[in-house]
Scaffold this motif. Structure first.
Motif, PDB file in Angstrom:
ATOM      1  N   LYS A 190       0.705  -1.184  -0.094  1.00 51.32           N
ATOM      2  CA  LYS A 190      -0.136   0.120  -0.104  1.00 51.32           C
ATOM      3  C   LYS A 190       0.702   1.328   0.231  1.00 51.32           C
ATOM      4  N   ASP A 191       1.961   1.404   0.659  1.00 59.04           N
ATOM      5  CA  ASP A 191       2.616   2.522   0.782  1.00 59.04           C
ATOM      6  C   ASP A 191       3.429   2.882  -0.678  1.00 59.04           C
ATOM      7  N   ARG A 192       3.595   1.749  -1.437  1.00 62.38           N
ATOM      8  CA  ARG A 192       3.910   2.203  -2.880  1.00 62.38           C
ATOM      9  C   ARG A 192       2.889   2.591  -3.689  1.00 62.38           C
ATOM     10  N   LEU A 193       1.794   2.186  -3.438  1.00 64.78           N
ATOM     11  CA  LEU A 193       0.502   2.807  -4.240  1.00 64.78           C
ATOM     12  C   LEU A 193       0.194   4.103  -3.883  1.00 64.78           C
ATOM     13  N   ILE A 194       0.582   4.442  -2.472  1.00 62.80           N
ATOM     14  CA  ILE A 194       0.237   5.909  -1.887  1.00 62.80           C
ATOM     15  C   ILE A 194       1.409   6.762  -2.444  1.00 62.80           C
ATOM     16  N   SER A 195       2.614   6.365  -2.783  1.00 62.74           N
ATOM     17  CA  SER A 195       3.581   7.208  -3.246  1.00 62.74           C
ATOM     18  C   SER A 195       3.245   7.515  -4.463  1.00 62.74           C
ATOM     19  N   THR A 196       2.426   6.791  -5.269  1.00 56.79           N
ATOM     20  CA  THR A 196       2.216   7.599  -6.697  1.00 56.79           C
ATOM     21  C   THR A 196       1.326   8.804  -6.781  1.00 56.79           C
ATOM     22  N   GLY A 197       0.594   8.750  -5.488  1.00 56.02           N
ATOM     23  CA  GLY A 197      -0.195  10.177  -5.793  1.00 56.02           C
ATOM     24  C   GLY A 197      -1.801   9.954  -6.139  1.00 56.02           C
ATOM     25  N   ALA A 198      -1.954   8.678  -6.629  1.00 58.56           N
ATOM     26  CA  ALA A 198      -3.288   8.117  -7.270  1.00 58.56           C
ATOM     27  C   ALA A 198      -4.346   7.892  -5.888  1.00 58.56           C
ATOM     28  N   PRO A 199      -5.377   8.036  -6.108  1.00 62.36           N
ATOM     29  CA  PRO A 199      -6.158   7.406  -4.705  1.00 62.36           C
ATOM     30  C   PRO A 199      -6.014   6.083  -4.668  1.00 62.36           C
ATOM     31  N   VAL A 200      -6.181   5.624  -3.125  1.00 61.45           N
ATOM     32  CA  VAL A 200      -5.927   4.303  -3.059  1.00 61.45           C
ATOM     33  C   VAL A 200      -6.997   3.733  -2.071  1.00 61.45           C
ATOM     34  N   VAL A 201      -7.506   2.578  -2.191  1.00 54.07           N
ATOM     35  CA  VAL A 201      -8.756   1.987  -1.520  1.00 54.07           C
ATOM     36  C   VAL A 201      -8.561   0.583  -1.161  1.00 54.07           C
ATOM     37  N   ASP A 202      -9.118   0.342  -0.039  1.00 53.44           N
ATOM     38  CA  ASP A 202      -8.901  -1.067   0.567  1.00 53.44           C
ATOM     39  C   ASP A 202      -9.891  -2.079   0.398  1.00 53.44           C
ATOM     40  N   SER A 203     -11.066  -1.939  -0.387  1.00 48.57           N
ATOM     41  CA  SER A 203     -12.210  -2.792  -0.482  1.00 48.57           C
ATOM     42  C   SER A 203     -13.024  -2.498  -1.745  1.00 48.57           C
ATOM     43  N   TYR A 204     -13.840  -3.259  -2.100  1.00 52.91           N
ATOM     44  CA  TYR A 204     -14.819  -3.123  -3.185  1.00 52.91           C
ATOM     45  C   TYR A 204     -15.949  -2.117  -2.774  1.00 52.91           C
ATOM     46  N   LYS A 205     -16.143  -2.226  -1.698  1.00 55.65           N
ATOM     47  CA  LYS A 205     -17.240  -1.338  -1.334  1.00 55.65           C
ATOM     48  C   LYS A 205     -16.733   0.311  -1.665  1.00 55.65           C
ATOM     49  N   GLU A 206     -15.397   0.480  -1.367  1.00 53.61           N
ATOM     50  CA  GLU A 206     -14.805   1.665  -1.622  1.00 53.61           C
ATOM     51  C   GLU A 206     -14.612   1.949  -2.979  1.00 53.61           C
ATOM     52  N   ILE A 207     -14.401   0.857  -3.643  1.00 53.57           N
ATOM     53  CA  ILE A 207     -14.218   0.937  -5.168  1.00 53.57           C
ATOM     54  C   ILE A 207     -15.524   1.561  -6.108  1.00 53.57           C
ATOM     55  N   LEU A 208     -16.551   0.754  -5.565  1.00 52.99           N
ATOM     56  CA  LEU A 208     -17.753   1.336  -6.111  1.00 52.99           C
ATOM     57  C   LEU A 208     -18.384   2.674  -5.501  1.00 52.99           C
ATOM     58  N   ASP A 209     -17.976   2.973  -4.531  1.00 52.60           N
ATOM     59  CA  ASP A 209     -18.343   4.374  -3.896  1.00 52.60           C
ATOM     60  C   ASP A 209     -17.602   5.468  -4.807  1.00 52.60           C
ATOM     61  N   TYR A 210     -16.319   4.956  -4.814  1.00 52.66           N
ATOM     62  CA  TYR A 210     -15.543   5.910  -5.823  1.00 52.66           C
ATOM     63  C   TYR A 210     -15.946   6.155  -7.149  1.00 52.66           C
ATOM     64  N   ILE A 211     -16.295   5.354  -7.766  1.00 52.39           N
ATOM     65  CA  ILE A 211     -17.014   5.353  -9.108  1.00 52.39           C
ATOM     66  C   ILE A 211     -18.219   6.142  -9.142  1.00 52.39           C
ATOM     67  N   VAL A 212     -19.172   5.639  -8.355  1.00 47.00           N
ATOM     68  CA  VAL A 212     -20.331   6.329  -8.097  1.00 47.00           C
ATOM     69  C   VAL A 212     -20.381   7.891  -8.061  1.00 47.00           C
ATOM     70  N   ASN A 213     -19.314   8.269  -6.912  1.00 43.07           N
ATOM     71  CA  ASN A 213     -19.226   9.577  -6.740  1.00 43.07           C
ATOM     72  C   ASN A 213     -18.076  10.382  -7.278  1.00 43.07           C
ATOM     73  N   PHE A 214     -17.658   9.577  -8.545  1.00 41.43           N
ATOM     74  CA  PHE A 214     -16.600  10.395  -9.132  1.00 41.43           C
ATOM     75  C   PHE A 214     -16.367  11.936  -9.263  1.00 41.43           C
ATOM     76  N   ARG A 215     -17.513  12.400  -9.724  1.00 36.23           N
ATOM     77  CA  ARG A 215     -17.536  13.890 -10.094  1.00 36.23           C
ATOM     78  C   ARG A 215     -17.157  14.561  -8.672  1.00 36.23           C
ATOM     79  N   THR A 216     -17.896  14.249  -7.499  1.00 38.68           N
ATOM     80  CA  THR A 216     -17.528  14.665  -6.254  1.00 38.68           C
ATOM     81  C   THR A 216     -16.183  14.700  -5.880  1.00 38.68           C
ATOM     82  N   TYR A 217     -15.477  13.497  -5.998  1.00 38.46           N
ATOM     83  CA  TYR A 217     -14.123  13.342  -5.565  1.00 38.46           C
ATOM     84  C   TYR A 217     -13.197  14.040  -6.418  1.00 38.46           C
ATOM     85  N   ASN A 218     -13.365  14.376  -7.677  1.00 34.50           N
ATOM     86  CA  ASN A 218     -12.670  15.192  -8.828  1.00 34.50           C
ATOM     87  C   ASN A 218     -12.808  16.462  -8.357  1.00 34.50           C
ATOM     88  N   SER A 219     -14.002  16.893  -7.921  1.00 31.35           N
ATOM     89  CA  SER A 219     -14.124  18.583  -7.693  1.00 31.35           C
ATOM     90  C   SER A 219     -13.357  18.647  -6.294  1.00 31.35           C
TER      91      SER A 219
END
Length: 223
Positions: A190-219
């Protein structure tokens, strides 16, 4: 909002990180060439796989990388169906995406026929609009044929995302100039992933939440 969802396979949909480590550890012990822990694997695994072999100290002048890779794929083909499974929440997430008319793809460094076999055995092949994968087992990565796929579909890059579990997936997203979300339960620490600066999640619940709320997160990110 997002429209095109591109999943990596190994370590993103299929929970096979520890299996890959165990196969490689068994091979390395048999060859007496190095000794690694699972933590080492997560911190050092990379594409192309020859880079990973160098990272863990395997001398290419003493050991044949192609033979190591061939033995790995032989063992993986025998063992994956018994020792790996889909991550919790994968099927429910894919079903949601299909019902809500997202376009869903796989972009994988896995050889295409093996990928199709795995998806059929796992019962999820019909959830995907298209499969994009390697025509060999050299494990060099997926940037080149991935870019060809992106260009051929003329995607709107602003509503397209790659979801993966490695730094290589992030590098591919940069190469394609598309959005990226990284999943922390796969083949990289996980530390390597965080170092990229990209958003990092730990579960599929978080993956789906990110997809559905993508516009909000980008804002929020732009702020």
């Amino acid at each position: 909002m997002l429209q095109n969802i591109i999943f990596d396979f190994n370590g993103t949909l299929l929970d096979d990180g520890y299996l890959c480590y165990k196969i490689e550890d068994d091979i390395f012990k048999e060859l007496n060439c190095c000794n690694i822990t699972f933590e080492d694997y997560l911190k050092l695994f990379d594409h192309p796989v020859t880079t990973y072999y160098k990272n863990i100290g395997i001398d290419e002048n003493k050991f044949n990388y192609d033979q190591i890779s061939s033995e790995f794929f032989y063992q993986y083909d025998k063992r994956w169906s018994k020792e790996a499974s889909l991550f919790e929440g994968v099927v429910e997430t894919l079903l949601f995406l299909r019902i809500n008319q997202y376009k869903v793809y796989i972009l994988s460094a896995t050889e295409i026929n093996l990928l199709k076999e795995q998806l059929n055995k796992l019962g999820i092949i019909d959830y995907f609009d298209e499969l994009v994968a390697s025509n060999n087992n050299d494990a060099k990565g997926k940037k080149e044929y991935g870019l060809e796929f992106i260009k051929s579909h003329n995607f709107d890059k602003s509503n397209t995302i790659i979801i993966g579990d490695t730094v290589h997936d992030f590098e591919a997203s940069e190469y394609f100039d598309i959005n990226c979300l990284l999943f922390s339960k796969g083949h990289n620490h996980k530390d390597r992933l965080i170092s990229t600066g990209a958003p990092v999640v730990d579960s599929y619940k978080e993956i789906l939440d990110y997809i559905v709320n993508f516009r909000t997160y980008n804002s929020k990110k732009r702020i």
